[in-house]
Design an enzyme around this catalytic site. Structure first.
Site, PDB file in Angstrom:
ATOM      1  N   CYS A  56     -32.900  68.226  19.371  1.00 16.98           N
ATOM      2  CA  CYS A  56     -32.053  69.389  19.072  1.00 16.98           C
ATOM      3  C   CYS A  56     -32.483  70.100  17.792  1.00 16.98           C
ATOM      4  O   CYS A  56     -32.365  71.316  17.672  1.00 16.98           O
ATOM      5  CB  CYS A  56     -30.598  68.958  18.900  1.00 16.98           C
ATOM      6  SG  CYS A  56     -30.075  67.584  19.904  1.00 16.98           S
ATOM      7  N   CYS A 129     -27.883  70.780  17.070  1.00 19.61           N
ATOM      8  CA  CYS A 129     -26.966  69.902  17.781  1.00 19.61           C
ATOM      9  C   CYS A 129     -25.507  70.301  17.563  1.00 19.61           C
ATOM     10  O   CYS A 129     -25.172  71.038  16.638  1.00 19.61           O
ATOM     11  CB  CYS A 129     -27.195  68.453  17.369  1.00 19.61           C
ATOM     12  SG  CYS A 129     -26.435  67.281  18.524  1.00 19.61           S
ATOM     13  N   CYS A 201     -29.281  69.917  24.195  1.00 21.97           N
ATOM     14  CA  CYS A 201     -28.977  69.602  25.597  1.00 21.97           C
ATOM     15  C   CYS A 201     -28.858  70.878  26.414  1.00 21.97           C
ATOM     16  O   CYS A 201     -28.191  71.838  26.011  1.00 21.97           O
ATOM     17  CB  CYS A 201     -27.690  68.790  25.682  1.00 21.97           C
ATOM     18  SG  CYS A 201     -27.822  67.159  24.920  1.00 21.97           S
ATOM     19  N   SER A 477     -17.228  64.844  25.487  1.00 19.51           N
ATOM     20  CA  SER A 477     -18.464  65.595  25.375  1.00 19.51           C
ATOM     21  C   SER A 477     -18.426  66.792  26.310  1.00 19.51           C
ATOM     22  O   SER A 477     -17.733  66.789  27.333  1.00 19.51           O
ATOM     23  CB  SER A 477     -19.634  64.688  25.756  1.00 19.51           C
ATOM     24  OG  SER A 477     -20.799  65.446  25.994  1.00 19.51           O
TER      25      SER A 477
END
Length: 574
Positions: A56, A129, A201, A477
Site C-alpha cells: 500500500c 493504507c 487493496c 474491514s
C-alpha cells in the site's frame, strides 16, 4: 502560478524565514542546500505515509519526488517528511489490529506537529493504507493551510487459475482450508498470486472507499485517486498536485472552504453508491469534526438511506478499482450521481472550480458495465445501511451490497474478544442461525476498535456467511461481506447494551427498516446494567492506553480532541 508574487506577510513560514532575527533559522535551511531564493518562497510540506510494511505504501516516496518537482516548478519550496502507517492487512487478526485506528490519530497529530513546528505554508499529503487516508485528510482540515490529497493508488488484481482475485480471497481461503475444502498447496498458490504489485487493496475496501471520498469531497484532483499505483500516469497527477497547491496558496483556498456540510454529504453519497466500507461512517464524522461540523453516524446513514447503489465493485460485486478507473474513473460515478440530483454541484474543490464545473466535460461511457446510471441502479437504496434500536441506541452500521437477505433473527452467542470468537469459528463451535456477538472491542474497550475480517472471512470460507450474523462494538474491514454489523454503540466498555446481552437472548436485525433489537424489556436491561462492572483492559500504559483515555464514541467518529468547534486560533492564521 508564480509563487514569487505571493507575499509572506500572512504565511506561517514568515516566522522562520523573514527578518534579521531569523538568521539562525535560515542557517539550517542553507545547510540543506537551499538558496536564498528558495528560502524566500512559500514552504510546502510534502508528507507521505511511506514505509516498507506493505505494498500500500511502498510507492509513496517515489511519488512524493514527483510532487516536489511540481511544487518547485510553480516556485514553491517543497519540504518532504514521512509519518507512520499501520497496515490493516498485516495487523489483522491479532493484537496488532489495536494499533490501526489509533494510527489515524497519530498520523493526523504527527503531520500537524511537523507543519506547526516548521511553519510550512501548504501541504500535499500522500497516503496508501486504510487509516492513512482519513488521517491525512483530518490533518489538512485541522491545519487549514492550502492542501491537496494524493492517494498512492490501488494494487493490480491477482490471477488464480483464470479468475481475478484479491486479498479478500486469501482471507476467505483460510476458512476454506480450515474445513478441508482446499489443500495446503492450493492455499499457498492463492496467497502467492493475490497481490502482484504495489498499491492498496484493489476492491472497494476502506482504502479505495476513502480514495473515492477524497475526490468527492474535493480535496483531490479529479481522476487522481483512481489510477492504480503501478501506472506511470500517476506522475501526471503527482506533478499537477504540486503545481496546483501553489495556486491554492495564491488564491488562499483552504480545506475548510472545501470541506463543508454539503461536501460531506457528497462524500457519504459516493460511499453508498459504491457499496463502500462501513469504516467511512467512522472517518467522515472525524473529518467533519476537524472542520467544526456536526456530522455523525446518523447523518451519514441518512445519506446512505436515499442513495442508489450503482458501482458493481468487490467485495459485493464483480470489479476492482482498476476496472472502474479504466471505465471512466471516479468522475464517471460522480457525473451520473450529479446528473440525477444526488450530489451538490456547487461545492468548491482543489481545482479552484466547483464540483459541477469539474464534471462539465465528463461524458457517460456506454460501453462499460462497472458503473450503472444512477436512474438504473443495482439497487435503489445504498450499499451501506445505518441501524438503531435498543441494542444500539447510538447506532450501528452494516454493508448490504451484494446481499439478498436483509433480515436476520437468532439467539446470541457472546464472546468478549475477537480471539474467543475466531477460535470458536475455527473449531466450528457455533450453530447455523446464531448471532455471534463480539464485544469489548470498541474504541475505548479494545482499546482501538479492531476489525474482524479474519473471523468474518473464515465464516464465509466455511460456507456460513449467510447462515449466521455477527455484531460487534468493534469494526469490520471493507473486505467483509455477509450479515456483519459493526460500530454498535454505546460500546460494552462504557456499559452499552451489547455488554449486557447473554447467550440465548434473541437478536433481530432488519436492514430494510434500519433496526437492531434484542428481545429484552427496558426493565430487564436496567436490572442487568446494575450488575454490570467495567473491565480492565490489557493496555495500562503506552500509546494505546493514552488513546483509550480520550477517545469518544464511534457515533462521532472515535475522535480524541475537542475539534475546530473549540478552537481559539487556527494554525493557518498564526
Amino acid at each position: 502560478m508564480d509563487a514569487r508574487v505571493i507575499s509572506k506577510a500572512k504565511l506561517p513560514s514568515r516566522y522562520v524565514t523573514e527578518g534579521p532575527a531569523r538568521a539562525p533559522h535560515r542557517s539550517y535551511l542553507y545547510a540543506m542546500g537551499l538558496s536564498a531564493a528558495e528560502i524566500a518562497q512559500p514552504l510546502v510540506g510534502v508528507a507521505s505515509c511511506w514505509n516498507e510494511a506493505a505494498p500500500c505504501n511502498i510507492s509513496l516516496m517515489r511519488q512524493a519526488q514527483v510532487v516536489k518537482k511540481g511544487v518547485a516548478a510553480a516556485n514553491g519550496t517543497p519540504r518532504e517528511f514521512c509519518t507512520i502507517t499501520v497496515t490493516d492487512g498485516i495487523a489483522m487478526g491479532h493484537q496488532g489490529m489495536k494499533s490501526s485506528l489509533v494510527s489515524r490519530e497519530v498520523i493526523a497529530d504527527s503531520v500537524e506537529l511537523t507543519m506547526r513546528g516548521h511553519c510550512y505554508d501548504a501541504l500535499v499529503g500522500l497516503a496508501g493504507c486504510d487509516k492513512s487516508l482519513p488521517g491525512m485528510m483530518m490533518a489538512m482540515v485541522r491545519l487549514n493551510v492550502p492542501s491537496i490529497f494524493i492517494y498512492g493508488g490501488s494494487i493490480l488484481p491477482g490471477s488464480y487459475r483464470g479468475r481475478q482475485i484479491t486479498v479478500q480471497d486469501v482471507f476467505e481461503a483460510v476458512g476454506q482450508h480450515s474445513v478441508g475444502t482446499i489443500s495446503d498447496a492450493e492455499l499457498l498458490e492463492i496467497e502467492q498470486a493475490a497481490c502482484p504489485s504495489a498499491g492498496s487493496c484493489g476492491a472497494q475496501f476502506t482504502a479505495n472507499t476513502m480514495a473515492t471520498v477524497a475526490e468527492a469531497i474535493g480535496l483531490a484532483l479529479p481522476y487522481s485517486c483512481g489510477a492504480p499505483a503501478p501506472y506511470e500516469m500517476r506522475d501526471r497527477f503527482n506533478f499537477a498536485s504540486g503545481e496546483k497547491v501553489m495556486e491554492l496558496v495564491a488564491k488562499n483556498i483552504r480545506p475548510r472552504d472545501i470541506v463543508t456540510r454539503k461536501a460531506l454529504e457528497n462524500a457519504a453519497t459516493v460511499v453508498s453508491a459504491t457499496g463502500g466500507s462501513t469504516n467511512a461512517a467512522l472517518h467522515l464524522p472525524a473529518i467533519a469534526h476537524e472542520a467544526g461540523i456536526k456530522f455523525d453516524l446518523f447523518d451519514v446513514a441518512a445519506i446512505f438511506e436515499k442513495t442508489p447503489y450503482i458501482a458493481d465493485l468487490k467485495p459485493g460485486g464483480r470489479y476492482v478499482a482498476k476496472d472502474m478507473f479504466e471505465a471512466g474513473g471516479i468522475p464517471l460515478l460522480m457525473k451520473t450521481l450529479l446528473d440525477h440530483g444526488y450530489l451538490h454541484g456547487d461545492c468548491m474543490t482543489v481545482t479552484g472550480r466547483t464540483l459541477a464545473e469539474n464534471m462539465e466535460h465528463v461524458s457517460w461511457n456506454e460501453s462499460q458495465d462497472v458503473v450503472r446510471p444512477a436512474n438504473r441502479p443495482i439497487t435503489k437504496t445504498g450499499g451501506v445501511v445505518g441501524l438503531k434500536g435498543n441494542l444500539a441506541p447510538e447506532g450501528a452500521i452494516v454493508k448490504v451490497a451484494g446481499m439478498s437477505e436483509l433480515k436476520f433473527s437468532g439467539p446470541a452467542r457472546c464472546f468478549d474478544s475477537e480471539e474467543e470468537c475466531f477460535e470458536a469459528v475455527t473449531q466450528r463451535n457455533y450453530r447455523e442461525g446464531e448471532v455471534l456477538v463480539i464485544r469489548y472491542e470498541g474504541p475505548r474497550g479494545g482499546p482501538g476498535m479492531r476489525e474482524m475480517l479474519s473471523t468474518t472471512a473464515a465464516l464465509y470460507g466455511q460456507g456460513m456467511g449467510g447462515k449466521v450474523a455477527l455484531i460487534t462494538d468493534g469494526r469490520f474491514s471493507g473486505a467483509t461481506r455477509g450479515f456483519c454489523i459493526g460500530h454498535v454503540g454505546p460500546e460494552a466498555a462504557v456499559g452499552g447494551p451489547i455488554g449486557l446481552v447473554k447467550d440465548g437472548d434473541v437478536i433481530s436485525i432488519d436492514a430494510l427498516k434500519g433496526t437492531i433489537e434484542v428481545a429484552l424489556s427496558d426493565a430487564e436491561l436496567a436490572a442487568r446494567a446494575k450488575n454490570w462492572k467495567p473491565r480492565r483492559t490489557d493496555y495500562q500504559s503506552g500509546a494505546i492506553w493514552k488513546y483509550a483515555q480520550t477517545v469518544g464514541s464511534a457515533r462521532d467518529g472515535a475522535v480524541t480532541h475537542p475539534g475546530a468547534a473549540e478552537e481559539t486560533r487556527c494554525y493557518a492564521d498564526i
